[in-house]
Scaffold this motif. Sequence first.
Motif, PDB file in Angstrom:
ATOM      1  N   PRO A   1       0.828   1.783   0.665  1.00 18.75           N
ATOM      2  CA  PRO A   1       0.756   1.354   2.063  1.00 18.75           C
ATOM      3  C   PRO A   1       1.212   2.407   3.065  1.00 18.75           C
ATOM      4  O   PRO A   1       0.816   2.377   4.222  1.00 18.75           O
ATOM      5  CB  PRO A   1       1.671   0.122   2.104  1.00 18.75           C
ATOM      6  N   THR A   2       2.047   3.331   2.602  1.00 16.50           N
ATOM      7  CA  THR A   2       2.526   4.390   3.485  1.00 16.50           C
ATOM      8  C   THR A   2       2.521   5.724   2.734  1.00 16.50           C
ATOM      9  O   THR A   2       2.497   5.753   1.498  1.00 16.50           O
ATOM     10  CB  THR A   2       3.975   4.118   3.960  1.00 16.50           C
ATOM     11  N   HIS A   3       2.523   6.803   3.495  1.00 19.37           N
ATOM     12  CA  HIS A   3       2.661   8.132   2.902  1.00 19.37           C
ATOM     13  C   HIS A   3       3.964   8.214   2.110  1.00 19.37           C
ATOM     14  O   HIS A   3       4.024   8.797   1.023  1.00 19.37           O
ATOM     15  CB  HIS A   3       2.641   9.170   4.031  1.00 19.37           C
ATOM     16  N   HIS A   4       5.007   7.595   2.658  1.00 19.94           N
ATOM     17  CA  HIS A   4       6.311   7.565   1.992  1.00 19.94           C
ATOM     18  C   HIS A   4       6.204   6.958   0.600  1.00 19.94           C
ATOM     19  O   HIS A   4       6.831   7.443  -0.357  1.00 19.94           O
ATOM     20  CB  HIS A   4       7.287   6.766   2.853  1.00 19.94           C
ATOM     21  N   ALA A   5       5.419   5.879   0.474  1.00 17.97           N
ATOM     22  CA  ALA A   5       5.288   5.214  -0.827  1.00 17.97           C
ATOM     23  C   ALA A   5       4.630   6.129  -1.846  1.00 17.97           C
ATOM     24  O   ALA A   5       5.029   6.154  -3.024  1.00 17.97           O
ATOM     25  CB  ALA A   5       4.476   3.927  -0.670  1.00 17.97           C
ATOM     26  N   LEU A   6       3.636   6.896  -1.439  1.00 15.30           N
ATOM     27  CA  LEU A   6       2.986   7.832  -2.358  1.00 15.30           C
ATOM     28  C   LEU A   6       3.940   8.956  -2.745  1.00 15.30           C
ATOM     29  O   LEU A   6       4.037   9.326  -3.925  1.00 15.30           O
ATOM     30  CB  LEU A   6       1.722   8.406  -1.721  1.00 15.30           C
ATOM     31  N   LEU A   7       4.659   9.502  -1.778  1.00 10.66           N
ATOM     32  CA  LEU A   7       5.623  10.561  -2.085  1.00 10.66           C
ATOM     33  C   LEU A   7       6.706  10.052  -3.037  1.00 10.66           C
ATOM     34  O   LEU A   7       7.133  10.768  -3.950  1.00 10.66           O
ATOM     35  CB  LEU A   7       6.261  11.090  -0.805  1.00 10.66           C
ATOM     36  N   SER A   8       7.143   8.821  -2.851  1.00  4.89           N
ATOM     37  CA  SER A   8       8.157   8.248  -3.733  1.00  4.89           C
ATOM     38  C   SER A   8       7.629   8.106  -5.158  1.00  4.89           C
ATOM     39  O   SER A   8       8.345   8.363  -6.129  1.00  4.89           O
ATOM     40  CB  SER A   8       8.611   6.882  -3.208  1.00  4.89           C
TER      41      SER A   8
END
Length: 218
Positions: free
Chosen positions: A48-55
């Motif tokens: 849902p967010t760029h943050h979620a993919l990076l995590s």
Amino acid sequence: METESSLRERLIDVGVDLVITEGSASLGLREIARRAGVSHGAPRRYFPTHHALLSAIARRGFADLGARFRAAISDTASARAQLQALARTYVAYALDHRGMFELMFRHDLLDSEKHASDQSRLRESTLPLFELIVGLVARHRTERGATHRPGATAGAEPPPAVAAAALWSNLHGIAQLWAWDSLQLVLGAPKPEGAHVSAQVDQLVTAALDAHLGPVTA
């Protein structure tokens, strides 16, 4: 036909490859999508967010480090020997995988409370590795047969979790300062190469272990 699960994993695979080869600054959503061969909006279906993919990419780093930890201690018996093996592995991983290491410890990724949409909190990925160190510090004290470091007053040792946190902080600092060439500067030594890097870093790791666990005694 590729399933949603396999495409999700492919996006993470691409991100892992990017961060290892080009560093954490390369991890844009569009670039990951392009290399994965999907539209630039496709990652949003799984993250849902760029943050979620990076995590999710950073969690792969913690899984890799955990596997390296397990391999490093598989042939060692004493807690002290296992802690030394873990310490060497941790610093070596930081120096050999600088992009991934930087991503794994980004504060904005580790701040779980601000990212409730993440399917799995990145901060929790660090806990098993830290708990392993805490357990080894406690076992080392039992194996050492004393409740305090040589030269310290009885009861002066901090709890195992505090000692483990201090040791981890020391090792993390060694890795970061070495990567920045700061330690080489303050030690007044020319920048080493090859085997000399391993020897000098190992000296620093041993000094950190001695400082937090006490020196090895015959």
